[in-house]
Design a protein around this motif. Structure first.
Motif, PDB file in Angstrom:
ATOM      1  N   LEU A 230       1.024  -1.231  -0.163  1.00  0.00           N
ATOM      2  CA  LEU A 230       0.470  -0.414  -0.027  1.00  0.00           C
ATOM      3  C   LEU A 230       0.783   1.347   0.244  1.00  0.00           C
ATOM      4  CD1 LEU A 230      -2.430  -1.610   2.510  1.00  0.00           C
ATOM      5  CD2 LEU A 230      -2.931  -0.691   0.318  1.00  0.00           C
ATOM      6  N   GLU A 232       1.928   5.609   0.760  1.00  0.00           N
ATOM      7  CA  GLU A 232       2.818   5.728   2.189  1.00  0.00           C
ATOM      8  C   GLU A 232       1.279   6.717   2.866  1.00  0.00           C
ATOM      9  OE1 GLU A 232       5.977   7.676   2.062  1.00  0.00           O
ATOM     10  OE2 GLU A 232       6.809   5.717   1.386  1.00  0.00           O
ATOM     11  N   SER A 233       0.652   7.121   1.833  1.00  0.00           N
ATOM     12  CA  SER A 233      -0.477   8.011   2.387  1.00  0.00           C
ATOM     13  C   SER A 233      -1.603   7.554   0.843  1.00  0.00           C
ATOM     14  CB  SER A 233      -0.364   9.146   2.095  1.00  0.00           C
ATOM     15  OG  SER A 233       0.122  10.351   0.639  1.00  0.00           O
ATOM     16  N   ALA A 234      -2.729   8.469   1.500  1.00  0.00           N
ATOM     17  CA  ALA A 234      -3.578   8.184   0.381  1.00  0.00           C
ATOM     18  C   ALA A 234      -4.549   9.644  -0.239  1.00  0.00           C
ATOM     19  CB  ALA A 234      -5.278   7.456   0.982  1.00  0.00           C
ATOM     20  N   CYS A 238      -7.661   6.018  -2.665  1.00  0.00           N
ATOM     21  CA  CYS A 238      -7.683   4.837  -1.937  1.00  0.00           C
ATOM     22  C   CYS A 238      -8.466   4.007  -1.800  1.00  0.00           C
ATOM     23  CB  CYS A 238      -5.793   4.287  -1.562  1.00  0.00           C
ATOM     24  SG  CYS A 238      -5.356   2.682  -0.812  1.00  0.00           S
ATOM     25  N   PHE A 241      -9.495   3.248   2.850  1.00  0.00           N
ATOM     26  CA  PHE A 241      -8.485   3.259   3.782  1.00  0.00           C
ATOM     27  C   PHE A 241      -8.040   4.623   4.283  1.00  0.00           C
ATOM     28  CE2 PHE A 241      -7.080  -0.265   1.544  1.00  0.00           C
ATOM     29  CZ  PHE A 241      -6.361  -1.225   2.315  1.00  0.00           C
ATOM     30  N   ASP A 243      -5.502   7.806   5.659  1.00  0.00           N
ATOM     31  CA  ASP A 243      -3.916   8.322   6.118  1.00  0.00           C
ATOM     32  C   ASP A 243      -3.142   7.324   6.933  1.00  0.00           C
ATOM     33  OD1 ASP A 243      -3.163   9.514   3.575  1.00  0.00           O
ATOM     34  OD2 ASP A 243      -3.147  11.366   4.513  1.00  0.00           O
ATOM     35  N   GLU A 245      -4.568   4.539   8.558  1.00  0.00           N
ATOM     36  CA  GLU A 245      -4.984   3.007   8.246  1.00  0.00           C
ATOM     37  C   GLU A 245      -3.704   2.393   7.167  1.00  0.00           C
ATOM     38  OE1 GLU A 245      -9.552   1.462   8.439  1.00  0.00           O
ATOM     39  OE2 GLU A 245      -9.058   3.128   6.691  1.00  0.00           O
ATOM     40  N   LEU A 246      -3.484   3.283   6.137  1.00  0.00           N
ATOM     41  CA  LEU A 246      -2.494   3.065   5.147  1.00  0.00           C
ATOM     42  C   LEU A 246      -0.870   2.836   5.729  1.00  0.00           C
ATOM     43  CD1 LEU A 246      -2.748   5.257   2.409  1.00  0.00           C
ATOM     44  CD2 LEU A 246      -3.062   2.772   2.652  1.00  0.00           C
ATOM     45  N   ARG A 250       1.694  -0.200   6.597  1.00  0.00           N
ATOM     46  CA  ARG A 250       3.265  -0.463   6.309  1.00  0.00           C
ATOM     47  C   ARG A 250       3.618  -0.912   7.593  1.00  0.00           C
ATOM     48  NH1 ARG A 250       4.462   1.826   1.303  1.00  0.00           N
ATOM     49  NH2 ARG A 250       6.633   2.353   2.666  1.00  0.00           N
ATOM     50  N   CYS A 290      -3.488   0.810  -4.964  1.00  0.00           N
ATOM     51  CA  CYS A 290      -3.760   2.542  -5.716  1.00  0.00           C
ATOM     52  C   CYS A 290      -3.283   2.856  -6.358  1.00  0.00           C
ATOM     53  CB  CYS A 290      -4.278   3.146  -4.216  1.00  0.00           C
ATOM     54  SG  CYS A 290      -5.106   2.075  -2.900  1.00  0.00           S
TER      55      CYS A 290
END
Length: 418
Positions: A230, A232-234, A238, A241, A243, A245-246, A250, A290
């Protein structure tokens, strides 16, 4: 004057290397690290390529080993084995073909035997599953592998299910401390089981009979950790999810890989030919789920979601698994890594033979001292940015074995530790 941690480590490394060089000279007549090749237990340089000259690679582990998501699944001996979703596009198979001398095909062609199984946990390498699938090592039959390629641990902590639930949950998983704590506790408990599994694979592949069939050669156990799946950020869409949760997802992958690395170090510390492949974790950077051109299965559009709803069982298993291109990208990490291991061993032989330490950038440097308490213990030489574990077991008049491996000290500022 305040001395930086890196400077202290480099100084200590230099002293350790000098001591090792003197010890090698005294015990092997100035052979300069030849114990690694004189001892039949020693692991080969360029582990994958050399191993494949003595037999096919055997692929062991879970869905990330079997090739789940790559398609083209091979038929099994029964409905249960067919559900293992073994593919010739799996990382281990592709890497074995690419590394095999004279290989010119994109299918195994006898270069690899894939006995990994989608849904397997670590114990299924040595024990039968509840579904009746025999232990993976028992499925080797009379094959004498030249190397093993192993990926396992993700199912033990339920990673894919956990991330899938986070994507579908109304509340953010990142706001659930109990979930986070339970996951990292499971990772901590897994380390010993992983080390035992690597030891078991080494023992199964390196019996006296198997080594005799390979003219004394040792089959290395090559452990492939997990890629980050995934972003690092949305910043891009995405689905499901946020941010936080991402970041959590990770961190879980990073923590799992740390446990895998520690388990490899423990197994290798027993004198076993167990290696960890570097560079896997960020192999999908820029092409995670994503992204615009992902190497991972994840619905990124309404059409993808509709397709998933129409065939949830088939597509659901492939979610958050690499595509065929993703597995090829991982193989593109494994094969050069193996060649780099050969270079690392050759460089260490040169350094130990000359008695002159080498700094992190490869330049020769002067040591400023070190310490040690003697006895038959591993010496660890630590460099700025990299860790090389140089393990020596000195018996009277001989060097029993030498094992080298490398790892990053820092995985990057983006990862936050639990």
């Amino acid at each position: 004057m305040k001395v930086s941690t890196g400077a202290r480590l480099r100084g200590r490394s230099a002293a350790v290397l000098v001591a090792l060089a003197l010890a090698l000279g005294a015990c092997s007549g100035g052979g300069g690290g030849k114990g690694a090749t004189d001892d039949p237990q020693a692991a080969p340089m360029d582990p994958l390529r050399v191993g494949l000259t003595t037999g096919p690679a055997v692929v062991l582990g879970d869905s990330f080993a079997s090739g789940e998501g790559a398609g083209g699944y091979l038929p099994g001996d029964s409905a249960v084995l067919e559900a293992c979703h073994r593919s010739d596009a799996a990382t281990g198979v592709v890497a074995a073909v690419a590394a095999s001398p004279g290989a010119a095909s994109d299918v195994s062609g006898g270069k690899a035997l894939n006995v990994a199984c989608s849904g397997a946990v670590t114990e299924h390498i040595t024990a039968a599953s509840r579904a009746g699938v025999p232990a993976q090592l028992d499925q080797l039959g009379d094959v004498v592998p030249g190397a093993a390629i192993v990926t396992t641990g993700g199912n033990d902590i339920g990673f894919v299910d956990l991330v899938g639930q986070c994507a579908l949950a109304d509340a953010s998983c990142a706001g659930q401390p109990a979930l986070r704590d339970a996951t990292f506790a499971a990772i901590g408990e897994l380390e010993g089981e992983l080390a035992d599994a690597y030891r078991a694979v080494d023992a199964a592949l390196n019996t006296e009979a198997m080594r005799a069939a390979r003219d004394g050669a040792v089959a290395p156990v090559i452990v492939v950790p997990y890629p980050q799946l995934l972003p690092e950020s949305a910043q891009v869409l995405c689905l499901g999810f946020d941010d936080d949760e991402l970041v959590l997802a990770r961190e879980i992958v990073g923590g799992l890989n740390d446990a895998i690395e520690a388990a490899v170090t423990a197994a290798a510390g027993d004198g076993r030919a167990v290696y960890l492949v570097d560079g896997v974790e960020e192999a999908f950077a820029g092409r995670t789920a994503c992204s615009g051109d992902p190497l991972v299965h994840w619905p990124s559009s309404p059409a993808d979601v509709l397709e998933l709803l129409q065939d949830p069982e088939a597509l659901g298993r492939e979610l958050l698994h690499p595509t065929a291109q993703g597995y090829a990208a991982l193989a593109d990490v494994v094969v050069p890594w193996s060649a780099a291991e050969a270079l690392a061993v050759a460089q260490a032989d040169s350094v130990l033979g000359s008695g002159q330490p080498v700094a992190a950038d490869g330049d020769r440097g002067d040591g400023d001292g070190g310490d040690g308490d003697g006895g038959e213990k591993p010496w660890t030489a630590t460099y700025s940015g990299w860790l090389r574990v140089v393990t020596l077991l000195l018996a009277p008049g001989a060097v029993a074995w030498v094992v080298l491996s490398r790892r990053r000290l820092e995985r990057g500022a983006a990862r936050r530790r639990p």
